[in-house]
Design a protein around this motif. Structure first.
Motif, PDB file in Angstrom:
ATOM      1  N   GLU A 207     -31.533  29.773  35.164  1.00 49.52           N
ATOM      2  CA  GLU A 207     -30.387  29.380  35.989  1.00 49.52           C
ATOM      3  C   GLU A 207     -30.579  28.029  36.675  1.00 49.52           C
ATOM      4  N   LYS A 208     -31.807  27.706  37.081  1.00 49.06           N
ATOM      5  CA  LYS A 208     -32.043  26.409  37.730  1.00 49.06           C
ATOM      6  C   LYS A 208     -31.771  25.258  36.761  1.00 49.06           C
ATOM      7  N   ASP A 209     -32.223  25.416  35.518  1.00 47.89           N
ATOM      8  CA  ASP A 209     -32.012  24.375  34.506  1.00 47.89           C
ATOM      9  C   ASP A 209     -30.525  24.192  34.197  1.00 47.89           C
ATOM     10  N   VAL A 210     -29.833  25.303  34.026  1.00 45.63           N
ATOM     11  CA  VAL A 210     -28.411  25.244  33.686  1.00 45.63           C
ATOM     12  C   VAL A 210     -27.615  24.660  34.853  1.00 45.63           C
ATOM     13  N   LEU A 211     -27.910  25.093  36.066  1.00 45.51           N
ATOM     14  CA  LEU A 211     -27.218  24.577  37.244  1.00 45.51           C
ATOM     15  C   LEU A 211     -27.499  23.085  37.433  1.00 45.51           C
ATOM     16  N   ALA A 212     -28.755  22.680  37.256  1.00 39.22           N
ATOM     17  CA  ALA A 212     -29.110  21.255  37.382  1.00 39.22           C
ATOM     18  C   ALA A 212     -28.345  20.415  36.360  1.00 39.22           C
ATOM     19  N   SER A 213     -28.215  20.927  35.149  1.00 44.86           N
ATOM     20  CA  SER A 213     -27.472  20.213  34.111  1.00 44.86           C
ATOM     21  C   SER A 213     -25.999  20.072  34.490  1.00 44.86           C
ATOM     22  N   MET A 214     -25.413  21.134  35.015  1.00 46.31           N
ATOM     23  CA  MET A 214     -24.011  21.079  35.445  1.00 46.31           C
ATOM     24  C   MET A 214     -23.812  20.044  36.554  1.00 46.31           C
ATOM     25  N   LEU A 215     -24.726  20.042  37.515  1.00 50.67           N
ATOM     26  CA  LEU A 215     -24.624  19.090  38.627  1.00 50.67           C
ATOM     27  C   LEU A 215     -24.811  17.650  38.155  1.00 50.67           C
ATOM     28  N   ARG A 216     -25.778  17.439  37.234  1.00 48.29           N
ATOM     29  CA  ARG A 216     -26.008  16.081  36.709  1.00 48.29           C
ATOM     30  C   ARG A 216     -24.746  15.531  36.053  1.00 48.29           C
ATOM     31  N   LYS A 217     -24.050  16.371  35.306  1.00 49.61           N
ATOM     32  CA  LYS A 217     -22.814  15.921  34.646  1.00 49.61           C
ATOM     33  C   LYS A 217     -21.757  15.513  35.661  1.00 49.61           C
ATOM     34  N   ILE A 218     -21.603  16.302  36.708  1.00 51.65           N
ATOM     35  CA  ILE A 218     -20.613  15.991  37.740  1.00 51.65           C
ATOM     36  C   ILE A 218     -20.978  14.703  38.464  1.00 51.65           C
ATOM     37  N   VAL A 219     -22.225  14.619  38.924  1.00 45.46           N
ATOM     38  CA  VAL A 219     -22.663  13.474  39.735  1.00 45.46           C
ATOM     39  C   VAL A 219     -22.743  12.199  38.900  1.00 45.46           C
ATOM     40  N   SER A 220     -23.233  12.289  37.663  1.00 39.74           N
ATOM     41  CA  SER A 220     -23.372  11.069  36.853  1.00 39.74           C
ATOM     42  C   SER A 220     -22.007  10.453  36.560  1.00 39.74           C
ATOM     43  N   HIS A 221     -21.025  11.294  36.285  1.00 42.61           N
ATOM     44  CA  HIS A 221     -19.675  10.780  36.044  1.00 42.61           C
ATOM     45  C   HIS A 221     -19.157  10.044  37.280  1.00 42.61           C
ATOM     46  N   SER A 222     -19.304  10.662  38.423  1.00 39.12           N
ATOM     47  CA  SER A 222     -18.839  10.081  39.683  1.00 39.12           C
ATOM     48  C   SER A 222     -19.602   8.797  40.025  1.00 39.12           C
ATOM     49  N   SER A 223     -20.924   8.812  39.864  1.00 37.99           N
ATOM     50  CA  SER A 223     -21.717   7.631  40.236  1.00 37.99           C
ATOM     51  C   SER A 223     -21.456   6.452  39.298  1.00 37.99           C
ATOM     52  N   ARG A 224     -21.246   6.730  38.004  1.00 32.45           N
ATOM     53  CA  ARG A 224     -20.902   5.641  37.072  1.00 32.45           C
ATOM     54  C   ARG A 224     -19.564   5.035  37.461  1.00 32.45           C
ATOM     55  N   SER A 225     -18.616   5.898  37.768  1.00 31.05           N
ATOM     56  CA  SER A 225     -17.287   5.445  38.165  1.00 31.05           C
ATOM     57  C   SER A 225     -17.360   4.595  39.439  1.00 31.05           C
TER      58      SER A 225
END
Length: 195
Positions: free
Chosen positions: A143-161
């Motif tokens: 669950e930690k790996d899956v949750l971290a992956s979900m968060l990375r996708k959200i944050v990376s999109h926002s930070s690139r933008s």
């Protein structure tokens, strides 16, 4: 992400919906952080995990940000974190507060599969499909790996933008100067002073 860290409010919002959204945001930040934390942890570990959420996947971290940014935010704002989260922490059923003999706060939580599943059910910032994927990952201890992956996708999109918007809003010269200053601040001789 910014709203689950202490921020200076120039004027308290009068809008009931906005205040409810802020309250929900704080609760979701705690619930998400709890899935990363062990059964027993300190108050500071909780706030470090909460602060870290908004930087998982941030394209600027590791490039131009101070590597101690998260610990600086918590170390220099510990009292503000306490004020911000004091009511929220009382509302979370799975979380039990303990005070050590030295007066420090520690927490205990139910890390059984059932406890994790209950926590995931409350993560309403994720779609039902993503919550189901998280529940499936609990069964295999990922669950930690899956949750971290979900968060990375959200944050990376926002930070690139945000980075692109900053480049075009400020212009190339100011952006290069800004990045140069950030890189300078991230150098080892400076990073204990800056966030």
């Amino acid at each position: 992400g910014r709203m689950h860290k202490p921020v200076l409010e120039i004027q308290r919002p009068k809008c009931k919906q906005l205040n409810e959204a802020k309250k929900t945001n704080l609760k979701l930040a705690v619930m998400t952080s709890l899935l990363f934390l062990p059964e027993k942890f300190s108050e500071k570990e909780l706030y470090l995990k909460i602060a870290e959420l908004s930087y998982k996947g941030d394209v600027r971290m590791g490039l131009a940000e101070n590597p101690h940014k998260i610990s600086n935010i918590v170390n220099f704002g510990l009292e503000r974190f306490r004020d911000l989260y004091s009511e929220t922490l009382k509302e979370i059923e799975n979380l039990h507060l303990r005070r050590t003999s030295g007066g420090c706060l520690t927490f205990e939580q139910d890390k059984s599969s059932k406890g994790k599943m209950e926590m995931i059910n409350q993560l309403t910032q994720f779609s039902l499909e993503k919550r189901d994927a998280l529940k499936d990952s609990v069964k295999v201890g990922k669950e930690k790996d899956v949750l971290a992956s979900m968060l990375r996708k959200i944050v990376s999109h926002s930070s690139r933008s945000q980075s692109l918007k900053g480049f075009f809003t400020a212009g190339p010269l100011k952006s290069i100067k800004y990045v140069k200053e950030k890189v300078k601040k991230s150098m080892p001789q400076n990073n204990y002073l800056n966030d």
